[in-house]
Design an enzyme around this catalytic site. Structure first.
Site, PDB file in Angstrom:
ATOM      1  N   SER A  79      52.942  26.201  75.408  1.00  0.00           N
ATOM      2  CA  SER A  79      54.369  26.971  75.513  1.00  0.00           C
ATOM      3  C   SER A  79      55.019  27.367  74.097  1.00  0.00           C
ATOM      4  O   SER A  79      54.177  27.857  73.314  1.00  0.00           O
ATOM      5  CB  SER A  79      55.818  25.372  74.696  1.00  0.00           C
ATOM      6  OG  SER A  79      55.820  24.207  76.294  1.00  0.00           O
TER       7      SER A  79
ATOM      8  N   ASP B  41      66.186  28.753  76.149  1.00  0.00           N
ATOM      9  CA  ASP B  41      65.041  28.135  75.868  1.00  0.00           C
ATOM     10  C   ASP B  41      64.186  28.747  74.736  1.00  0.00           C
ATOM     11  O   ASP B  41      63.017  29.523  75.611  1.00  0.00           O
ATOM     12  CB  ASP B  41      63.997  27.902  76.320  1.00  0.00           C
ATOM     13  CG  ASP B  41      63.122  26.746  76.216  1.00  0.00           C
ATOM     14  OD1 ASP B  41      62.702  26.295  74.972  1.00  0.00           O
ATOM     15  OD2 ASP B  41      61.812  25.645  76.642  1.00  0.00           O
TER      16      ASP B  41
ATOM     17  N   HIS C  64      62.668  25.244  72.289  1.00  0.00           N
ATOM     18  CA  HIS C  64      62.170  23.929  71.957  1.00  0.00           C
ATOM     19  C   HIS C  64      61.291  23.986  70.386  1.00  0.00           C
ATOM     20  O   HIS C  64      60.139  22.752  70.313  1.00  0.00           O
ATOM     21  CB  HIS C  64      61.694  23.426  73.302  1.00  0.00           C
ATOM     22  CG  HIS C  64      60.544  23.644  74.470  1.00  0.00           C
ATOM     23  ND1 HIS C  64      60.546  24.348  74.527  1.00  0.00           N
ATOM     24  CD2 HIS C  64      59.171  23.314  73.553  1.00  0.00           C
ATOM     25  CE1 HIS C  64      59.648  25.030  75.350  1.00  0.00           C
ATOM     26  NE2 HIS C  64      58.736  23.831  74.570  1.00  0.00           N
TER      27      HIS C  64
END
Length: 308
Positions: free
Chosen positions: A164, A85, A55
């Site tokens: 992230s 992911d 992402h």
């Protein structure tokens, strides 16, 4: 016991992990038609391959990576897999040392972990906490396809936007997870580094994408009759609630109402257990199943097809 001594020991672990891993962690900047984005990434090969979240680089073919020593370089997206992911990028000017990848399956609840990343533009940030939970599930979507990322690591190490793609490491400085989501105050999640994700990473490096296998069957966990459970040493199986006509499962003779007990010799007690087998190497190969049908054990052989 001297509390200050305990604090010193804790601090030595965290500072040691930070010292060894921060040079391997980069801040990523990307720009897509939807706007600018940022995240983190972890170097895992000496020739400039970095691991991040899918992402983080969604919709981008490249961007800019900045390392803790101030080095800035362009990167290209090698491959991304939204259903796990995970993504792999390659920097144009490699130089950062590779961080060692570990095995999250060995983690224990309460174990010390250290998160390294670049939250809210603050490069080289380090937070520490413990493994708060294991075996969590996180839904991931790729268009209309939804997959459950299983065995997600839950930690109370502070994670914020920009973390992230950063590293979650154990006390030895080994990367055991890739930070992926902030689920709520005091709750962070990380995709585990384990046998399954290593397969995914390998496919991304080799072909830029992840091939997945398809059986055409849907199941839900169901308790086994006590005599069967005692005989097999497992309490649950997967009750078949859907078989797609003409699918590998349908052609092999799997029927509605069957209870899937094992696949490739492995117990099937959760949907995630079956998902773990549905990667590229399973495509076109015999996959033996054992099902419970009318209180009898029945063996069938399926040949998974590639998921289109």
């Amino acid at each position: 016991m001297d509390p200050s001594g305990e604090l010193d020991a804790y601090s030595r672990v965290v500072t040691g992990v930070a010292t060894s891993l921060l040079p391997s962690v980069a801040a990523l900047s990307v720009r897509t038609p939807r706007g600018a984005g940022a995240g983190s990434a972890v170097t895992f090969t000496d020739d400039g391959l970095l691991l991040t979240n899918a992402h983080v680089v969604a919709g981008a073919t490249g961007g800019t990576a900045e390392f803790a020593d101030g080095t800035e370089t362009r990167f290209d997206v090698v491959g991304a897999d939204p259903l796990s992911d995970l993504a792999v990028v390659r920097v144009h000017s490699p130089g950062a040392a590779a961080a060692p990848l570990g095995d999250a399956d060995r983690l224990r609840i309460g174990q010390l972990v250290v998160a390294l990343g670049n939250p809210m533009g603050l490069a080289g940030s380090v937070t520490a906490g413990v493994v708060s939970g294991l075996g969590r599930s996180l839904p991931a979507r790729d268009g209309r396809r939804i997959r459950i990322i299983d065995n997600v690591i839950q930690t109370d190490a502070a994670l914020n936007p920009g973390n992230s793609g950063g590293a979650l490491a154990d006390s030895t400085g080994t990367v055991v997870g890739i930070n992926t989501a902030v689920a709520g105050y005091g709750l962070g999640l990380a995709v585990p580094v384990n046998t399954t994700t290593r397969q995914i990473i390998g496919e991304l490096v080799g072909t830029g994408r992840v091939r997945r296998a398809w059986l055409g069957v849907a199941g839900i966990p169901a308790p086994l009759p006590p005599p069967v459970a005692e005989r097999l040493g497992q309490k649950l199986g997967l009750r078949v609630v859907e078989v797609v006509p003409g699918s590998p499962a349908g052609l092999a003779g799997v029927y509605l109402g069957d209870i899937l007990l094992s696949a490739a010799g492995q117990p099937m007690q959760t949907v995630q257990a079956l998902q773990r087998l549905m990667l590229g190497p399973a495509i076109g190969r015999d996959l033996p199943l054992t099902v419970l049908r009318k209180n009898a054990l029945v063996d069938v052989v399926t040949v998974p097809a590639e998921l289109g």
